[in-house]
Scaffold this motif. Structure first.
Motif, PDB file in Angstrom:
ATOM      1  N   GLY A   1       7.195   6.925  -3.490  1.00 24.80           N
ATOM      2  CA  GLY A   1       6.698   5.858  -2.631  1.00 24.80           C
ATOM      3  C   GLY A   1       6.322   4.636  -3.431  1.00 24.80           C
ATOM      4  N   GLY A   2       6.544   3.461  -2.846  1.00 25.48           N
ATOM      5  CA  GLY A   2       6.165   2.215  -3.493  1.00 25.48           C
ATOM      6  C   GLY A   2       7.318   1.380  -3.998  1.00 25.48           C
ATOM      7  N   GLN A   3       8.516   1.974  -4.103  1.00 28.77           N
ATOM      8  CA  GLN A   3       9.658   1.199  -4.595  1.00 28.77           C
ATOM      9  C   GLN A   3      10.017   0.059  -3.646  1.00 28.77           C
ATOM     10  OE1 GLN A   3      12.843   3.582  -6.711  1.00 28.77           O
ATOM     11  NE2 GLN A   3      11.723   5.284  -5.788  1.00 28.77           N
ATOM     12  N   GLY A   4       9.800   0.285  -2.355  1.00 25.83           N
ATOM     13  CA  GLY A   4      10.055  -0.782  -1.384  1.00 25.83           C
ATOM     14  C   GLY A   4       9.110  -1.958  -1.563  1.00 25.83           C
ATOM     15  N   ASP A   5       7.895  -1.684  -2.034  1.00 25.60           N
ATOM     16  CA  ASP A   5       6.939  -2.761  -2.289  1.00 25.60           C
ATOM     17  C   ASP A   5       7.390  -3.612  -3.471  1.00 25.60           C
ATOM     18  OD1 ASP A   5       5.150  -1.751  -0.257  1.00 25.60           O
ATOM     19  OD2 ASP A   5       4.611  -0.172  -1.682  1.00 25.60           O
ATOM     20  N   VAL A   6       7.938  -2.964  -4.497  1.00 30.73           N
ATOM     21  CA  VAL A   6       8.496  -3.699  -5.624  1.00 30.73           C
ATOM     22  C   VAL A   6       9.640  -4.587  -5.147  1.00 30.73           C
ATOM     23  CG1 VAL A   6       9.651  -3.493  -7.868  1.00 30.73           C
ATOM     24  CG2 VAL A   6       7.830  -1.894  -7.253  1.00 30.73           C
ATOM     25  N   LEU A   7      10.457  -4.057  -4.238  1.00 32.07           N
ATOM     26  CA  LEU A   7      11.571  -4.836  -3.699  1.00 32.07           C
ATOM     27  C   LEU A   7      11.081  -6.052  -2.919  1.00 32.07           C
ATOM     28  CD1 LEU A   7      14.618  -5.168  -3.169  1.00 32.07           C
ATOM     29  CD2 LEU A   7      14.306  -3.746  -1.124  1.00 32.07           C
TER      30      LEU A   7
ATOM     31  N   ALA B   1       2.756 -15.228  -1.805  1.00 26.12           N
ATOM     32  CA  ALA B   1       1.557 -14.593  -1.248  1.00 26.12           C
ATOM     33  C   ALA B   1       1.946 -13.329  -0.488  1.00 26.12           C
ATOM     34  CB  ALA B   1       0.823 -15.550  -0.313  1.00 26.12           C
ATOM     35  N   VAL B   2       1.168 -12.281  -0.689  1.00 25.11           N
ATOM     36  CA  VAL B   2       1.343 -11.031   0.043  1.00 25.11           C
ATOM     37  C   VAL B   2       0.243 -10.927   1.087  1.00 25.11           C
ATOM     38  CG1 VAL B   2       1.336  -8.511  -0.118  1.00 25.11           C
ATOM     39  CG2 VAL B   2       2.425  -9.876  -1.921  1.00 25.11           C
ATOM     40  N   VAL B   3       0.619 -10.704   2.330  1.00 32.47           N
ATOM     41  CA  VAL B   3      -0.347 -10.489   3.408  1.00 32.47           C
ATOM     42  C   VAL B   3      -0.329  -9.003   3.731  1.00 32.47           C
ATOM     43  CG1 VAL B   3      -1.020 -11.063   5.775  1.00 32.47           C
ATOM     44  CG2 VAL B   3       0.064 -12.807   4.318  1.00 32.47           C
ATOM     45  N   GLY B   4      -1.322  -8.289   3.236  1.00 34.88           N
ATOM     46  CA  GLY B   4      -1.363  -6.845   3.420  1.00 34.88           C
ATOM     47  C   GLY B   4      -2.493  -6.247   2.606  1.00 34.88           C
ATOM     48  N   GLY B   5      -2.808  -5.009   2.906  1.00 32.13           N
ATOM     49  CA  GLY B   5      -3.895  -4.341   2.206  1.00 32.13           C
ATOM     50  C   GLY B   5      -5.075  -4.107   3.116  1.00 32.13           C
ATOM     51  N   CYS B   6      -5.410  -2.844   3.335  1.00 33.32           N
ATOM     52  CA  CYS B   6      -6.575  -2.476   4.143  1.00 33.32           C
ATOM     53  C   CYS B   6      -7.298  -1.337   3.434  1.00 33.32           C
ATOM     54  CB  CYS B   6      -6.155  -2.073   5.559  1.00 33.32           C
ATOM     55  SG  CYS B   6      -5.032  -0.655   5.614  1.00 33.32           S
ATOM     56  N   ARG B   7      -8.315  -0.761   4.046  1.00 33.96           N
ATOM     57  CA  ARG B   7      -9.108   0.273   3.370  1.00 33.96           C
ATOM     58  C   ARG B   7      -8.258   1.455   2.920  1.00 33.96           C
ATOM     59  NH1 ARG B   7     -14.151   2.042   6.835  1.00 33.96           N
ATOM     60  NH2 ARG B   7     -12.488   2.332   8.352  1.00 33.96           N
ATOM     61  N   GLU B   8      -7.294   1.843   3.747  1.00 33.06           N
ATOM     62  CA  GLU B   8      -6.485   3.017   3.423  1.00 33.06           C
ATOM     63  C   GLU B   8      -5.397   2.725   2.404  1.00 33.06           C
ATOM     64  OE1 GLU B   8      -7.177   2.021   6.442  1.00 33.06           O
ATOM     65  OE2 GLU B   8      -8.225   3.659   7.457  1.00 33.06           O
ATOM     66  N   TYR B   9      -4.882   1.494   2.399  1.00 37.96           N
ATOM     67  CA  TYR B   9      -3.706   1.189   1.583  1.00 37.96           C
ATOM     68  C   TYR B   9      -3.964  -0.009   0.675  1.00 37.96           C
ATOM     69  CZ  TYR B   9      -1.713   3.950   5.399  1.00 37.96           C
ATOM     70  OH  TYR B   9      -1.464   4.924   6.323  1.00 37.96           O
ATOM     71  N   THR B  10      -4.134   0.280  -0.610  1.00 38.49           N
ATOM     72  CA  THR B  10      -4.368  -0.797  -1.571  1.00 38.49           C
ATOM     73  C   THR B  10      -3.258  -0.894  -2.622  1.00 38.49           C
ATOM     74  OG1 THR B  10      -5.705   0.689  -2.952  1.00 38.49           O
ATOM     75  CG2 THR B  10      -6.867  -0.655  -1.312  1.00 38.49           C
ATOM     76  N   GLY B  11      -2.517   0.187  -2.816  1.00 35.52           N
ATOM     77  CA  GLY B  11      -1.464   0.175  -3.830  1.00 35.52           C
ATOM     78  C   GLY B  11      -0.289  -0.705  -3.449  1.00 35.52           C
ATOM     79  N   ALA B  12       0.128  -0.640  -2.179  1.00 32.03           N
ATOM     80  CA  ALA B  12       1.322  -1.361  -1.740  1.00 32.03           C
ATOM     81  C   ALA B  12       1.230  -2.874  -1.958  1.00 32.03           C
ATOM     82  CB  ALA B  12       1.624  -1.045  -0.275  1.00 32.03           C
ATOM     83  N   PRO B  13       0.147  -3.535  -1.526  1.00 36.81           N
ATOM     84  CA  PRO B  13       0.076  -4.976  -1.772  1.00 36.81           C
ATOM     85  C   PRO B  13       0.024  -5.320  -3.254  1.00 36.81           C
ATOM     86  CG  PRO B  13      -1.993  -4.153  -0.870  1.00 36.81           C
ATOM     87  CD  PRO B  13      -0.994  -3.058  -0.717  1.00 36.81           C
ATOM     88  N   TYR B  14      -0.625  -4.452  -4.048  1.00 38.72           N
ATOM     89  CA  TYR B  14      -0.647  -4.683  -5.494  1.00 38.72           C
ATOM     90  C   TYR B  14       0.762  -4.623  -6.071  1.00 38.72           C
ATOM     91  CZ  TYR B  14      -0.674  -3.436 -10.391  1.00 38.72           C
ATOM     92  OH  TYR B  14      -0.380  -3.382 -11.732  1.00 38.72           O
ATOM     93  N   PHE B  15       1.522  -3.570  -5.745  1.00 37.19           N
ATOM     94  CA  PHE B  15       2.872  -3.431  -6.283  1.00 37.19           C
ATOM     95  C   PHE B  15       3.760  -4.612  -5.888  1.00 37.19           C
ATOM     96  CE2 PHE B  15       2.091   1.351  -6.307  1.00 37.19           C
ATOM     97  CZ  PHE B  15       1.933   1.404  -7.691  1.00 37.19           C
ATOM     98  N   SER B  16       3.611  -5.057  -4.658  1.00 39.90           N
ATOM     99  CA  SER B  16       4.422  -6.187  -4.192  1.00 39.90           C
ATOM    100  C   SER B  16       4.046  -7.471  -4.920  1.00 39.90           C
ATOM    101  CB  SER B  16       4.244  -6.356  -2.683  1.00 39.90           C
ATOM    102  OG  SER B  16       5.075  -7.380  -2.195  1.00 39.90           O
TER     103      SER B  16
END
Length: 352
Positions: free
Chosen positions: A252-258, A37-52
């Protein structure tokens, strides 16, 4: 990749990592390969939780959930029908009524699910809203009480830097800071210990590995992955350095994949050391890597994502973006950790 005083060859560590990854088998049922489970994602940031979250699935976890705010949920759902999205988190501007009651409701909703997860990834796209961070602090406490492993990245690291006591001493926690986030953690822990905070301003080169080991030790033996040109990994006892593969492109976003990848590997590594496998295989993994599931998971995640970034860069060069990693992570996973059917133990050792 250096194992303290041990060999630096990939053929030393890769067989040990492969022993931890569960093979595919028709006898397994949904969920046995991990629920993240990923705990994250708000109005401004939606890509990061998806990538993770999608990375955890692409690596091989069976189920991947996202707990986010209502403003992020519809967007994240539109990215992929594979993810199970829960729009239960609240930001300050959306809170109606008593904050304590709203927080209680949020914790109650996520509490219904916590026991089902093998790992929580906290922080991708979380944002820094004070009320939201307060809720996540309580989620971390609940997860610790249930002994659920944690991978903390992004804005989760902002929370931990301000309140390191949330994870200090919790050996199933993995932090994934970049160099600047690492510096802030070092400064915070120096301040906590009453030491001069000047050292973090000069973090580079060979000092990094020894400083990282000291930081992990100060934080009670949690595992820290300091991301960079070389990924340094330490639990306060040993230091691993992963410099295989990689890419000069820093989108940006490679850390989310990690973070998502480590989440899947953590589910497998913990199961391996707690319940799975033959004692001889466990000794084999301990001798070549570590007996710490978090350290093993962090190394596996680092190796895979560096390989994936290398593959994506070969194809896209300057135009490489994080979505390109998602497209090739399966190929890299298969090359490093083939999805073979279960075989007798003697066959495994012959392969090693």
């Amino acid at each position: 990749m250096k194992l303290d005083m041990a060999s630096s060859k990939l053929d030393v560590i890769l067989p040990a990592l492969r022993a931890v990854v569960p093979p595919l088998s028709a006898s397994r049922y949904k969920g046995q390969a991990g629920k993240v489970a990923v705990v994250g994602g708000c109005r401004e940031y939606t890509g990061a939780p998806y990538f993770s979250a999608i990375s955890a699935l692409k690596v091989g976890a069976d189920l991947s959930h996202v707990f986010c705010t209502q403003g992020a949920a519809t967007v994240i759902k539109s990215y992929s029908p594979e993810l199970i999205v829960h729009p239960i988190l609240e930001e300050s501007h959306d809170v109606k009524g008593e904050r304590q009651e709203v927080q209680k409701k949020v914790l109650c909703e996520i509490g219904k699910w916590l026991d089902r997860f093998d790992c929580l990834v906290i922080g991708p796209g979380l944002g820094r809203d004070p009320f939201l961070l307060d809720c996540v602090s309580e989620i971390i406490q609940e997860a610790k009480a249930k002994e659920i492993p944690l991978v903390i990245d992004g804005d989760g690291l902002f929370l931990i830097t301000n309140s390191p006591e949330l994870v200090c001493g919790y050996s199933s926690a993995i932090l994934t800071p970049n160099v600047n986030e690492h510096k802030r953690l070092v400064a915070k822990m120096a301040d906590v210990d009453g030491e001069a905070p000047a050292l973090p301003n000069d973090v580079n080169g060979e000092d990094l590995a020894s400083q990282l080991k000291e930081l992990a030790k100060k934080m009670g033996g949690i595992t820290i992955v300091q991301k960079g040109n070389v990924d340094h990994i330490s639990d306060g006892i040993s230091v691993l350095s992963s410099d295989f593969f990689g890419s000069p492109r820093r989108c940006g976003g490679q850390g989310d994949v990690l973070s998502g990848s480590i989440g899947a590997f953590m589910a497998w590594s913990r199961a391996f050391f707690m319940t799975g496998g033959n004692d001889n295989v466990k000794v084999f993994v301990e001798e070549r890597l570590s007996k710490n599931p978090a350290l093993v998971a962090a190394m596996a995640g680092s190796l895979l994502v560096r390989k994936t970034a290398s593959e994506a860069y070969l194809q896209k060069k300057r135009s490489m973006v994080t979505g390109d990693l998602i497209e090739v992570i399966g190929k890299s996973m298969e090359e490093l950790f083939p999805a073979v059917e279960e075989k007798p133990l003697i066959v495994l050792f012959e392969a090693l």
